[in-house]
Design a protein around this motif. Structure first.
Motif, PDB file in Angstrom:
ATOM      1  N   THR A 500       0.843  -1.194   0.000  1.00  0.00           N
ATOM      2  CA  THR A 500       0.000   0.000   0.000  1.00  0.00           C
ATOM      3  C   THR A 500       0.881   1.249   0.000  1.00  0.00           C
ATOM      4  N   ARG A 501       0.283   2.349  -0.430  1.00  0.00           N
ATOM      5  CA  ARG A 501       1.030   3.610  -0.503  1.00  0.00           C
ATOM      6  C   ARG A 501       1.122   4.293   0.852  1.00  0.00           C
ATOM      7  N   LEU A 502       0.221   3.973   1.760  1.00  0.00           N
ATOM      8  CA  LEU A 502       0.231   4.570   3.099  1.00  0.00           C
ATOM      9  C   LEU A 502       0.397   3.461   4.140  1.00  0.00           C
ATOM     10  N   ASN A 503       1.500   3.515   4.890  1.00  0.00           N
ATOM     11  CA  ASN A 503       1.752   2.549   5.959  1.00  0.00           C
ATOM     12  C   ASN A 503       1.730   3.276   7.300  1.00  0.00           C
ATOM     13  N   VAL A 504       1.031   2.699   8.275  1.00  0.00           N
ATOM     14  CA  VAL A 504       0.931   3.292   9.610  1.00  0.00           C
ATOM     15  C   VAL A 504       1.419   2.269  10.628  1.00  0.00           C
ATOM     16  N   ASN A 505       2.367   2.688  11.478  1.00  0.00           N
ATOM     17  CA  ASN A 505       2.919   1.812  12.517  1.00  0.00           C
ATOM     18  C   ASN A 505       2.482   2.314  13.889  1.00  0.00           C
ATOM     19  N   THR A 519       3.975   6.398  13.766  1.00  0.00           N
ATOM     20  CA  THR A 519       4.743   6.748  12.578  1.00  0.00           C
ATOM     21  C   THR A 519       4.032   6.241  11.332  1.00  0.00           C
ATOM     22  N   SER A 520       4.298   6.900  10.231  1.00  0.00           N
ATOM     23  CA  SER A 520       3.694   6.477   8.963  1.00  0.00           C
ATOM     24  C   SER A 520       4.624   6.837   7.818  1.00  0.00           C
ATOM     25  N   GLN A 521       4.397   6.176   6.688  1.00  0.00           N
ATOM     26  CA  GLN A 521       5.107   6.470   5.452  1.00  0.00           C
ATOM     27  C   GLN A 521       4.085   6.608   4.328  1.00  0.00           C
ATOM     28  N   PHE A 522       4.377   7.532   3.429  1.00  0.00           N
ATOM     29  CA  PHE A 522       3.512   7.712   2.267  1.00  0.00           C
ATOM     30  C   PHE A 522       4.378   7.710   1.010  1.00  0.00           C
ATOM     31  N   PHE A 523       3.916   6.958  -0.025  1.00  0.00           N
ATOM     32  CA  PHE A 523       4.674   6.799  -1.261  1.00  0.00           C
ATOM     33  C   PHE A 523       3.855   7.302  -2.439  1.00  0.00           C
ATOM     34  N   ASN A 524       4.570   7.770  -3.451  1.00  0.00           N
ATOM     35  CA  ASN A 524       3.881   8.184  -4.668  1.00  0.00           C
ATOM     36  C   ASN A 524       3.491   6.945  -5.484  1.00  0.00           C
ATOM     37  N   LYS A 525       2.964   7.154  -6.678  1.00  0.00           N
ATOM     38  CA  LYS A 525       2.457   6.029  -7.464  1.00  0.00           C
ATOM     39  C   LYS A 525       3.555   5.093  -7.936  1.00  0.00           C
ATOM     40  N   ASN A 526       4.794   5.587  -7.903  1.00  0.00           N
ATOM     41  CA  ASN A 526       5.935   4.721  -8.248  1.00  0.00           C
ATOM     42  C   ASN A 526       6.550   4.082  -7.002  1.00  0.00           C
ATOM     43  N   TYR A 527       5.856   4.217  -5.871  1.00  0.00           N
ATOM     44  CA  TYR A 527       6.306   3.690  -4.589  1.00  0.00           C
ATOM     45  C   TYR A 527       7.665   4.255  -4.188  1.00  0.00           C
ATOM     46  N   GLU A 528       7.805   5.557  -4.414  1.00  0.00           N
ATOM     47  CA  GLU A 528       8.964   6.296  -3.929  1.00  0.00           C
ATOM     48  C   GLU A 528       8.497   7.162  -2.761  1.00  0.00           C
TER      49      GLU A 528
END
Length: 677
Positions: A500-505, A519-528
């Motif tokens: 997924t593009r949005l990960n929440v820990n 904490t969380s991470q968000f990625f663009n459509k290329n998963y960057e």
């Protein structure tokens, strides 16, 4: 000044005098007072110039007075206000600042402490933890090489960190505790400690240990009750007396449903009990219906194997077994993840079994790896065969986006040892850590992950992970940082969930004094990884329906929000990315517990021990009138006169240049006035 320099100066004086006499007494044939004045001026000019060329050096000694420091560390935790000592503390600090004689004899430095030590005298008495040992650790870094008597203004009740009573072995200063509170003894029963595992497994029973203590003289009867919601799940009568002051109660509770269940352990208060807050402790257990089993397969002995097992099993939801290839083949269906450690000649059957069961795996290579065989057993990557070893230090890829990777100061970690030569991939992959050789990062992975045909795999191109775990402990005094790093890798490889593009820990529940950080991470459509995203979290208290929103803050390669100020309760939350139709929801629980409210008295014994061991004196806050005079009159803390010696070259002495200019100007004026020019 050296003898050689003195000799040069004497010669310079003789030469300067001879030149002056030659020019005015011999060549010019001047007589009288005017001749002697011009000769003297010319001598001064010559001699000064010669001395400048010799440039002798002189010792310049400067004297100054150095006052000792008076370090004042103030307990800023909630227990100070709970013991009604906040006003006394503030007034005492004001009296220290206003004492002119004390300020004349000492440099006053103020710190406050709770969970951290901060250089300030601003007080709020609202910190949830107090770590006295950390005070001495931090102060020792600054004041161990100076005279710095230290006032510790505290109740002495520590809730976090190492025992501080004997920290004078590290902190080489005299310590003067100012005790907040009194020695009055109250009858009190409390839950001293409660031990329970954070996780339990469905349809099992989990153990609970409750330690209850009593402070009093009479024999009393009470009861321990453990409840879940409105139901009592365990109870036991307890009897205490002057000689029987503690009891340990062990029991088990059933894990009947998946999820987080909250419990309340209470020792029924006595009729005359002053503090009933410490009679209760809330705890929670998360019941899960599965446990990840990891097989660490190797046919060689290596300290990495033990480090991997310890790291994986630091999370109670995981179990790791160290097996040979044959042992794994006999029970391969029991495992969800396989760590293949340094495959050797007889690993062909193992790889076939892993492929047949479609298991995810981590391949760790090193100096004993048979790369010729490994290149044949799989087609995802190939290693150039050189039969040479190389040491690779790690360098974190800040753009790795498959899961959150905290920077553990990888650049300071010991190198891993592996095969020298290029590793080429035939499938798309992501690099967690790059190889660094002799301080130069190269564009080759040391740690890499990839996904192919709905299976996930990681490749580690070096042995020596046990050194990394040890280094993490040296850096943080804990294995947690490294274990969390490996835990995230195992978690990613243990599941085949779609990316997924949005990960929440986050954790399912937090104890009342824990730091509540998500904490969380968000990625663009290329998963960057997207480092300019705008993330917000909306929390709803299920009991009060109160809704609050907080923004996430970018921190390295993830976003973080600190919710430590939230009151206890059950919350539902939604993390949303602004300007994107992407969100993720969840639930968490914050348990009601304030460790700072568990104390009725100051810990006088421990503070006095600290003072005695450091050759200091303890004072009660109500009797500090003599403290300032004792410090001022203590001969150990007298102002010291010191000197600094500085070697100064003569060329830096500006007055000599002025003398040369003055003598030349005077000589020119006299010659001009007398018509000699």
């Amino acid at each position: 000044m050296q003898t050689q320099t003195i000799t040069f100066i004497i010669l310079a004086g003789i030469i300067a005098l001879l030149l002056a006499l030659f020019q005015y007494a011999y060549k010019a044939k001047l007589k009288g007072k005017r001749a002697w004045i011009l000769t003297a001026l010319r001598f001064v000019s010559y001699f000064s110039i010669f001395v400048l060329l010799i440039n002798p050096k002189f010792d310049k000694v400067t004297y100054y007075n150095e006052k000792p420091n008076l370090v004042v560390a103030i307990d800023n935790s909630e227990s100070i206000s709970y013991l009604n000592q906040s006003q006394n503390t503030s007034e005492f600090i004001k009296s220290l600042k206003a004492n002119e004689e004390l300020n004349e004899n000492f440099n006053l430095e103020f710190y406050r402490f709770g969970n951290e030590v901060i250089s300030t005298d601003s007080l709020s008495f609202d910190e949830k933890q107090s770590n006295l040992a950390l005070v001495f650790e931090r102060l020792s870094e600054v004041y161990n090489n100076s005279i710095s008597p230290t006032l510790i203004i505290s109740d002495g009740n520590q809730t976090y960190g190492n025992d501080y009573a004997y920290m004078n072995k590290r902190y080489k200063q005299s310590i003067f505790p100012v005790i907040l509170g009194d020695t009055t003894t109250y009858t009190d029963i409390k839950v001293q400690q409660l031990n329970v595992n954070r996780y339990a497994y469905l349809k099992n029973k989990f153990p609970v240990e409750v330690i209850a203590t009593y402070n009093g003289n009479a024999t009393v009867n009470t009861q321990l009750r453990v409840s879940a919601g409105n139901s009592t799940v365990f109870s036991k009568p307890l009897t205490f007396s002057k000689t029987q002051t503690s009891q340990i109660v062990n029991f088990t509770l059933p894990a009947n449903r998946v999820g987080v269940t909250s419990y309340r352990a209470q020792v029924v208060p006595l009729d005359n009990e002053k503090n009933t807050v410490n009679n209760v402790k809330n705890f929670a257990v998360e019941v899960i219906d599965q446990k990840t089993k990891v097989a660490i397969v190797s046919n060689i002995l290596h300290p990495d194997l033990g480090a991997l097992k310890k790291s994986i099993e630091s999370n109670e939801q995981r179990n790791a077994d160290i097996l040979t290839t044959q042992e794994f083949l006999n029970k391969s269906n029991d495992y969800q993840l396989v760590i293949v450690y340094q495959p050797t000649n007889n690993f062909r059957t193992l790889f076939n079994e892993i492929d047949k069961l479609k298991l995810n795996k981590i391949v760790i290579t090193g100096t004993k790896t048979n790369w010729a065989l490994l290149n044949k057993l799989q087609s995802n990557y190939k290693q150039e065969l050189t039969n040479q070893d190389e040491e690779y230090q790690p360098s974190l890829n800040q753009n790795y986006g498959t899961f959150t990777v905290d920077n553990l100061n990888f650049g300071e970690f010991p190198p891993l040892k592996g095969e020298f030569g290029e590793t080429s991939f035939t499938v798309p992959f992501e690099t967690i850590l790059y190889k660094t050789i002799n301080g130069t990062q190269i564009d080759e992975p040391l740690f890499a992950t990839f996904e192919i045909n709905d299976r996930r795999e990681a490749l580690v191109l070096g042995e020596g992970l046990w050194r990394w775990r040890a280094q993490a402990y040296l850096n943080e005094n804990s294995f947690n940082a490294f274990d969390n790093f490996m835990g995230k890798l195992v978690q990613y490889l243990s599941t085949n969930k779609r990316r997924t593009r949005l990960n929440v820990n986050y954790e399912s529940f937090y104890n009342g004094n824990d730091n509540v950080r998500i904490t969380s991470q968000f990625f663009n459509k290329n998963y960057e990884f997207e480092d300019n995203a705008n993330l917000n979290i909306t929390l709803k208290n299920k009991e009060t329906d109160d809704v609050k929103s907080f923004p996430f803050v970018l921190k390295n390669t993830s976003y973080e929000v600190d919710l430590s100020g939230l009151e206890a309760g059950d919350y539902s939350f939604t993390v949303k990315v602004n300007n994107e139709n992407i969100s993720k929801s969840g639930e968490l629980k914050i348990l009601d517990y304030n460790v700072e409210q568990q104390f009725l008295n100051a810990n006088v014994t421990k503070l006095r021990t600290l003072a005695t061991n450091s050759e200091g004196t303890s004072y009660f806050i109500d009797n500090t009138s003599a403290l300032a005079n004792d410090l001022i009159n203590d001969s150990r803390f007298a102002t010291i006169q010191k000197s600094t010696k500085k070697v100064v070259p003569l060329i830096d002495w500006k007055y000599l240049l002025g003398l040369i200019a003055l003598s030349l100007a005077a000589e020119w004026f006299i010659r001009k006035y007398n018509g000699l020019i």
